[in-house]
Design a protein around this motif. Structure first.
Motif, PDB file in Angstrom:
ATOM      1  N   UNK A  16       1.632  43.070 -10.441  1.00 44.26           N
ATOM      2  CA  UNK A  16       0.751  43.981  -9.707  1.00 44.26           C
ATOM      3  C   UNK A  16      -0.551  44.109 -10.497  1.00 44.26           C
ATOM      4  N   UNK A  17      -1.641  43.694  -9.862  1.00 42.32           N
ATOM      5  CA  UNK A  17      -2.894  43.461 -10.589  1.00 42.32           C
ATOM      6  C   UNK A  17      -4.023  44.328 -10.046  1.00 42.32           C
ATOM      7  N   UNK A  18      -4.744  44.964 -10.966  1.00 41.42           N
ATOM      8  CA  UNK A  18      -6.004  45.633 -10.621  1.00 41.42           C
ATOM      9  C   UNK A  18      -7.105  44.857 -11.322  1.00 41.42           C
ATOM     10  N   UNK A  19      -7.880  44.090 -10.571  1.00 40.82           N
ATOM     11  CA  UNK A  19      -8.881  43.217 -11.176  1.00 40.82           C
ATOM     12  C   UNK A  19     -10.285  43.741 -10.889  1.00 40.82           C
ATOM     13  N   UNK A  20     -11.046  43.886 -11.954  1.00 36.61           N
ATOM     14  CA  UNK A  20     -12.386  44.472 -11.830  1.00 36.61           C
ATOM     15  C   UNK A  20     -13.464  43.431 -11.571  1.00 36.61           C
ATOM     16  N   UNK A  21     -13.186  42.184 -11.922  1.00 30.83           N
ATOM     17  CA  UNK A  21     -14.168  41.107 -11.788  1.00 30.83           C
ATOM     18  C   UNK A  21     -13.512  39.929 -11.070  1.00 30.83           C
ATOM     19  N   UNK A  22     -13.910  39.742  -9.818  1.00 32.16           N
ATOM     20  CA  UNK A  22     -13.295  38.685  -9.000  1.00 32.16           C
ATOM     21  C   UNK A  22     -13.529  37.290  -9.567  1.00 32.16           C
ATOM     22  N   UNK A  23     -14.536  37.149 -10.402  1.00 31.75           N
ATOM     23  CA  UNK A  23     -14.821  35.848 -11.003  1.00 31.75           C
ATOM     24  C   UNK A  23     -13.693  35.410 -11.944  1.00 31.75           C
ATOM     25  N   UNK A  24     -12.862  36.361 -12.382  1.00 25.96           N
ATOM     26  CA  UNK A  24     -11.754  36.026 -13.280  1.00 25.96           C
ATOM     27  C   UNK A  24     -10.457  35.750 -12.523  1.00 25.96           C
ATOM     28  N   UNK A  25     -10.492  35.887 -11.209  1.00 24.94           N
ATOM     29  CA  UNK A  25      -9.260  35.806 -10.421  1.00 24.94           C
ATOM     30  C   UNK A  25      -8.627  34.418 -10.453  1.00 24.94           C
ATOM     31  N   UNK A  26      -9.436  33.381 -10.381  1.00 26.42           N
ATOM     32  CA  UNK A  26      -8.881  32.025 -10.323  1.00 26.42           C
ATOM     33  C   UNK A  26      -8.194  31.671 -11.641  1.00 26.42           C
ATOM     34  N   UNK A  27      -8.823  32.015 -12.749  1.00 25.87           N
ATOM     35  CA  UNK A  27      -8.195  31.749 -14.056  1.00 25.87           C
ATOM     36  C   UNK A  27      -6.906  32.546 -14.202  1.00 25.87           C
ATOM     37  N   UNK A  28      -6.925  33.786 -13.754  1.00 33.54           N
ATOM     38  CA  UNK A  28      -5.712  34.600 -13.809  1.00 33.54           C
ATOM     39  C   UNK A  28      -4.604  33.972 -12.978  1.00 33.54           C
ATOM     40  N   UNK A  29      -4.949  33.512 -11.782  1.00 34.02           N
ATOM     41  CA  UNK A  29      -3.962  32.857 -10.926  1.00 34.02           C
ATOM     42  C   UNK A  29      -3.394  31.615 -11.603  1.00 34.02           C
ATOM     43  N   UNK A  30      -4.256  30.856 -12.250  1.00 33.71           N
ATOM     44  CA  UNK A  30      -3.809  29.650 -12.958  1.00 33.71           C
ATOM     45  C   UNK A  30      -2.808  30.003 -14.050  1.00 33.71           C
ATOM     46  N   UNK A  31      -3.099  31.064 -14.816  1.00 36.01           N
ATOM     47  CA  UNK A  31      -2.201  31.480 -15.898  1.00 36.01           C
ATOM     48  C   UNK A  31      -0.857  31.933 -15.329  1.00 36.01           C
ATOM     49  N   UNK A  32      -0.887  32.671 -14.223  1.00 33.03           N
ATOM     50  CA  UNK A  32       0.357  33.104 -13.580  1.00 33.03           C
ATOM     51  C   UNK A  32       1.199  31.909 -13.151  1.00 33.03           C
ATOM     52  N   UNK A  33       0.570  30.981 -12.467  1.00 27.61           N
ATOM     53  CA  UNK A  33       1.281  29.814 -11.936  1.00 27.61           C
ATOM     54  C   UNK A  33       1.853  28.956 -13.063  1.00 27.61           C
ATOM     55  N   UNK A  34       1.030  28.683 -14.066  1.00 29.25           N
ATOM     56  CA  UNK A  34       1.448  27.784 -15.147  1.00 29.25           C
ATOM     57  C   UNK A  34       2.548  28.376 -16.020  1.00 29.25           C
ATOM     58  N   UNK A  35       2.709  29.704 -15.975  1.00 32.59           N
ATOM     59  CA  UNK A  35       3.706  30.348 -16.832  1.00 32.59           C
ATOM     60  C   UNK A  35       4.882  30.929 -16.064  1.00 32.59           C
ATOM     61  N   UNK A  36       5.052  30.476 -14.800  1.00 30.56           N
ATOM     62  CA  UNK A  36       6.296  30.752 -14.097  1.00 30.56           C
ATOM     63  C   UNK A  36       6.303  31.872 -13.084  1.00 30.56           C
ATOM     64  N   UNK A  37       5.134  32.494 -12.812  1.00 31.87           N
ATOM     65  CA  UNK A  37       5.067  33.545 -11.791  1.00 31.87           C
ATOM     66  C   UNK A  37       3.947  33.232 -10.798  1.00 31.87           C
ATOM     67  N   UNK A  38       4.193  32.337  -9.851  1.00 37.39           N
ATOM     68  CA  UNK A  38       3.141  31.900  -8.924  1.00 37.39           C
ATOM     69  C   UNK A  38       2.895  32.891  -7.784  1.00 37.39           C
TER      70      UNK A  38
END
Length: 207
Positions: A16-38
């Motif tokens: 459950x994510x509260x993100x203040x800067x949408x520009x960081x969303x893609x990198x965050x998604x990549x980290x989630x996916x690559x570490x087992x929580x897509x």
């Protein structure tokens, strides 16, 4: 294509994510996916939520993305336009539920007592958020509700590494929502390696 319940059950934990800067969303998604929580539940607690969802969706079309803390019909529209798979609300608002049903998007509204479960069931809902989970009686309360109602739950609020397995052991629980593996400060400061470590630890706990 698996339905939402099947996807939630396979994932077991939804960040459950509260993100203040949408520009960081893609990198965050990549980290989630690559570490087992897509997956991600991006909450409408920040002004950047809709754009963050859109950025994630465009970069990772197969990722499971929900919009959380949805309180109004306008936010439902924004979430759908951004490309969400499902809507989550902290409470049970019949107006919001009806609007989601009219728009053809799945909503998982929050409940924490028998009366709200019955109201939700009356509207045809069978998957509910149990929120706030720990202050509302935790796993014991959820077991009591599960004993009498044929619905599935997604407990959120106070779920952490110490109790997540207690919740997941309840047959009616599809998945747990949690913030502990996606703390705001790590996202804000782009400490991706530390985030990756937290996320992979969750994946190991539930694996």
């Amino acid at each position: 294509m698996k339905d939402l319940n099947q996807q939630l059950q396979a994932l077991k934990v939804i960040p459950v994510i509260a993100i203040k800067d949408a520009a960081k969303a893609v990198k965050l998604a990549q980290v989630l996916i690559e570490n087992g929580l897509p997956c991600a539940e991006v909450t409408f607690r920040t002004a950047e939520a809709a754009q963050a969802i859109q950025n994630m969706r465009e970069a990772y079309p197969e990722m499971l993305i929900g919009a959380g803390t949805v309180l109004t019909s306008e936010q439902v529209d924004q979430a759908i336009e951004a490309g969400v798979d499902f809507i989550v609300s902290p409470g049970f608002n019949p107006t919001t539920v009806k609007y989601c049903q009219q728009r053809g998007v799945t909503i998982v509204p929050g409940i924490n007592n028998p009366s709200l479960v019955e109201q939700a069931m009356e509207m045809g809902l069978r998957t509910l958020k149990f929120f706030p989970a720990e202050p509302s009686g935790g796993a014991a309360m959820l077991k009591a509700l599960s004993a009498v109602y044929p619905v599935n739950f997604m407990p959120t609020g106070g779920v952490n590494p110490e109790n997540v397995k207690d919740y997941l052991a309840i047959p009616s629980v599809l998945a747990c929502g949690g913030t502990w593996m996606v703390p705001n400060n790590l996202i804000d400061e782009e400490r991706w390696d530390e985030l990756a470590q937290l996320i992979s630890e969750v994946a190991a706990i539930i694996g």
